[in-house]
Design a protein around this motif. Structure first.
Motif, PDB file in Angstrom:
ATOM      1  N   ALA A  14       0.815  -1.200   0.000  1.00 43.70           N
ATOM      2  CA  ALA A  14       0.000   0.000   0.000  1.00 43.70           C
ATOM      3  C   ALA A  14       0.853   1.257   0.000  1.00 43.70           C
ATOM      4  CB  ALA A  14      -0.916  -0.017   1.214  1.00 43.70           C
ATOM      5  N   SER A 393      -8.706   5.254 -10.330  1.00 44.28           N
ATOM      6  CA  SER A 393      -9.458   5.290  -9.076  1.00 44.28           C
ATOM      7  C   SER A 393     -10.943   5.538  -9.321  1.00 44.28           C
ATOM      8  CB  SER A 393      -8.880   6.343  -8.135  1.00 44.28           C
ATOM      9  OG  SER A 393      -9.098   7.617  -8.687  1.00 44.28           O
ATOM     10  N   SER A 397     -16.824   1.998  -9.835  1.00 46.89           N
ATOM     11  CA  SER A 397     -17.360   2.514  -8.573  1.00 46.89           C
ATOM     12  C   SER A 397     -18.760   1.945  -8.363  1.00 46.89           C
ATOM     13  CB  SER A 397     -17.396   4.040  -8.615  1.00 46.89           C
ATOM     14  OG  SER A 397     -18.156   4.452  -9.728  1.00 46.89           O
ATOM     15  N   GLU A 455     -16.582  -2.305  -0.659  1.00 45.94           N
ATOM     16  CA  GLU A 455     -15.475  -1.434  -1.073  1.00 45.94           C
ATOM     17  C   GLU A 455     -14.962  -1.877  -2.439  1.00 45.94           C
ATOM     18  OE1 GLU A 455     -11.845  -1.766   1.120  1.00 45.94           O
ATOM     19  OE2 GLU A 455     -11.214   0.268   0.602  1.00 45.94           O
ATOM     20  N   ARG A 457     -11.580  -1.242  -4.808  1.00 42.36           N
ATOM     21  CA  ARG A 457     -10.241  -0.613  -4.845  1.00 42.36           C
ATOM     22  C   ARG A 457      -9.522  -1.006  -6.124  1.00 42.36           C
ATOM     23  NH1 ARG A 457      -6.432  -2.482  -1.796  1.00 42.36           N
ATOM     24  NH2 ARG A 457      -7.598  -4.229  -0.977  1.00 42.36           N
ATOM     25  N   VAL A 464      -9.865  -4.555 -10.392  1.00 43.58           N
ATOM     26  CA  VAL A 464     -10.271  -3.958  -9.120  1.00 43.58           C
ATOM     27  C   VAL A 464     -10.460  -5.073  -8.115  1.00 43.58           C
ATOM     28  CG1 VAL A 464     -11.378  -1.830  -9.886  1.00 43.58           C
ATOM     29  CG2 VAL A 464     -12.674  -3.978  -9.931  1.00 43.58           C
ATOM     30  N   SER A 499     -17.788   4.472  -3.599  1.00 45.69           N
ATOM     31  CA  SER A 499     -16.425   3.980  -3.367  1.00 45.69           C
ATOM     32  C   SER A 499     -15.751   3.711  -4.694  1.00 45.69           C
ATOM     33  CB  SER A 499     -16.461   2.698  -2.545  1.00 45.69           C
ATOM     34  OG  SER A 499     -17.215   1.745  -3.222  1.00 45.69           O
ATOM     35  N   SER A 500     -14.476   3.806  -4.680  1.00 42.05           N
ATOM     36  CA  SER A 500     -13.759   3.509  -5.918  1.00 42.05           C
ATOM     37  C   SER A 500     -12.357   3.040  -5.580  1.00 42.05           C
ATOM     38  CB  SER A 500     -13.685   4.733  -6.797  1.00 42.05           C
ATOM     39  OG  SER A 500     -12.949   5.716  -6.128  1.00 42.05           O
TER      40      SER A 500
END
Ligand SMILES: Nc1ncnc2c1ncn2[C@@H]1O[C@H](COP(=O)(O)OP(=O)(O)OP(=O)(O)O)[C@@H](O)[C@H]1O
Length: 500
Positions: A14, A393, A397, A455, A457, A464, A499-500
């Motif tokens: 991360a 990002s 979503s 979520e 990500r 994703v 969220s994305s």
């Protein structure tokens, strides 16, 4: 592979900003194939490499060879044959030397070239690339085969120090285990990687504020390894290194377009962007194309081409040893592949000297024109990475107002909606589908119709990760999402994505 990912230290997984890939390049300046692996030039020529019974293809392979440490040409030939005999033809179960595929092996001391033909058979063989890559690898690993780089490591190191000079926290990973360049390009006080005994993680060494990991700092010297071992070593070095907080990780990739690149691009470190390094005299369209295509397949956008060793200045004049026209060719690459930026670097003794004496040029002469070019490259890389991250990002979503997953295809106006349950039901991981039989383990009815993601990500530029309320974490590649049945007749949402 998922285990590896899970076992990796959080600090690496991360990082606050994306890792950056320094990619492979086109052939060597000396017209010989790079000693370290598979240059695109050789790959591009490989028509008809196949070990099946029909005899069609012929390929001439060349490799730079420094004869100094080889007793005789005959010894050198034996070395090459022993190296090539590591390659086993899966159909015949015998090595390619015993199969008689290696023809006309010649080593010209004057030309410092190794050349041979692999007399294989039919074109379009699915494993011809494997033969190509392995032959490159094993010949390249011979200790007397001379390196013939286009300047990837030079660019990687100077770019890393430029980014550091701009205030970023930077790491360099030298992914070339056959002949790591980093130890000759920088001179850190501590030239051995240290293992933290408690966390069992590798601590990078550091030089002038840039963290670095290279097989050359592992105390092993040059490695002679087969492909899977190489991937394993790279995995281990990258995933067990405690990089701490990094803004950019610059990866100096080995030449070629093989498994190692796949491992690096997707498995170990989802990469944000690639910079192609090439030289003018060998800027064959097809070679760069091969690199760009590989990265495009792996969803790693190429953001810049660096054309190294374009010209030199002497007696107040500028000379273009490879012709001034080569720049136009590079511009063609930029235009045709939509790579936004092209940078030229001169042949400069200081660039070479600093490369070999352990002080990067941009550090040694921060006001010089080479440093200025790197500054421009650094700005380009920072801007492009930021743009890519922004696109990624927001690419996938969840729109709670219409209970749909919204997918915006990066670099395109295309946008579509997916039903969350459809996405979950189409998970292709081992938890949902039996890897051997292909049998669906998760049944349609197991997934509630009204399931909603918790979520979403981004994972690199290609997938994703979706977390569901039952704790299941689904990796959904964009390619897969594009294949799913889309929602139609859904009212256009006005609320922002959650969220994305
Ligand atoms: N623009 C330049 N001017 C002068 N010398 C250069 C230039 N770029 C690179 N060199 C020198 O050329 C040699 C090869 O460069 P480098 O190691 O960066 O290439 P590479 O593509 O990483 O090679 P390899 O694939 O063998 O690792 C080095 O000695 C380096 O100092």
């Amino acid at each position: 592979m998922r285990n590896l990912r899970a076992a990796a230290p959080a600090s690496f997984l991360a990082p606050p900003a994306p890792p950056l890939l320094l990619p492979p390049s086109t052939p060597t300046p000396r017209g010989a194939f790079s000693a370290k692996a598979s240059p695109a030039a050789a790959v591009a020529q490989a028509h008809g490499w196949c070990p099946s019974p029909r005899r069609v293809g012929r390929l001439r392979r060349r490799s730079g060879a420094a004869s100094s440490s080889v007793a005789s040409v005959e010894d050198a030939k034996k070395d090459v044959l022993v190296a090539l005999s590591q390659i086993i033809d899966p159909d015949f179960g015998t090595d390619i030397v015993s199969c008689g595929f290696v023809k006309d092996l010649e080593i010209s001391e004057a030309l410092e070239e190794v050349s041979f033909r692999l007399e294989l058979t039919t074109p379009a063989c699915p494993i011809k690339d494997m033969f190509e890559e392995k032959a490159n690898e094993v010949v390249a690993a011979l200790p007397w085969v001379k390196k013939g780089g286009v300047g990837k490591s030079t660019v990687a190191v100077n770019l890393a120090y430029t980014l550091a000079g701009m205030g970023a926290r930077v790491g360099i990973f030298d992914a070339d285990v056959f002949g790591p360049s980093l130890p000759t390009m920088v001179s850190p006080e501590n030239r051995l990687l240290v293992m933290n005994p408690e966390s069992r993680s590798i601590l990078p060494t550091e030089y002038l504020g840039v963290k670095m990991v290279s097989f050359g700092f592992a105390g092993q010297g040059r490695a002679i390894m087969r492909g899977p071992m190489v991937s394993g070593v790279i995995n281990q070095l990258l995933t067990t290194t405690d990089w701490g907080e990094l803004d950019y990780l610059v990866i100096d990739m080995p030449p070629g377009t093989g498994d190692i690149h796949l491992t690096l691009c997707q498995v170990v470190a989802p990469l944000t962007a690639a910079v192609i390094v090439t030289t003018p005299q060998k800027l064959a369209f097809i070679d760069v194309a091969k690199g760009v295509r590989m990265f495009s397949k792996l969803k790693v956008p190429c953001v810049a081409v660096v054309e190294n060793m374009c010209y030199f200045d002497a007696d107040g004049k500028r000379f273009y040893p490879f012709g001034q026209g080569s720049g136009a060719q590079a511009r063609k690459v930029v235009q045709q592949f939509g790579i936004p930026h092209l940078f030229d670097l001169p042949i400069r003794p200081t660039l070479s000297a600093s490369g070999d004496t352990g002080i990067p040029e941009v550090v040694a002469d921060p006001q010089g024109d080479v440093a200025k070019t790197f500054q421009n490259l650094g700005v380009c890389v920072v801007q492009q990475c930021a743009k890519i991250r922004q696109q990624v990002s927001t690419a996938v979503s969840y729109d709670r107002s219409i209970r749909a997953i919204r997918v915006k295809v990066p670099d395109s106006d295309e946008e579509f909606l997916l039903h969350p349950a459809t996405v979950r039901r189409n998970d292709r991981s081992a938890q949902s589908v039996d890897e051997w039989t292909g049998e669906q383990k998760v049944q349609y009815g197991d997934i509630p119709e009204d399931i909603e993601p918790e979520e979403i990500r981004p994972m690199g530029n290609y997938a994703v990760s979706i977390t569901w309320p039952d704790g299941f974490s689904q990796i959904a590649p964009y390619d897969q999402l594009e294949m799913l049945e889309r929602l139609v007749d859904v009212p256009r949402a006005t609320t922002a994505a959650v969220s994305s």
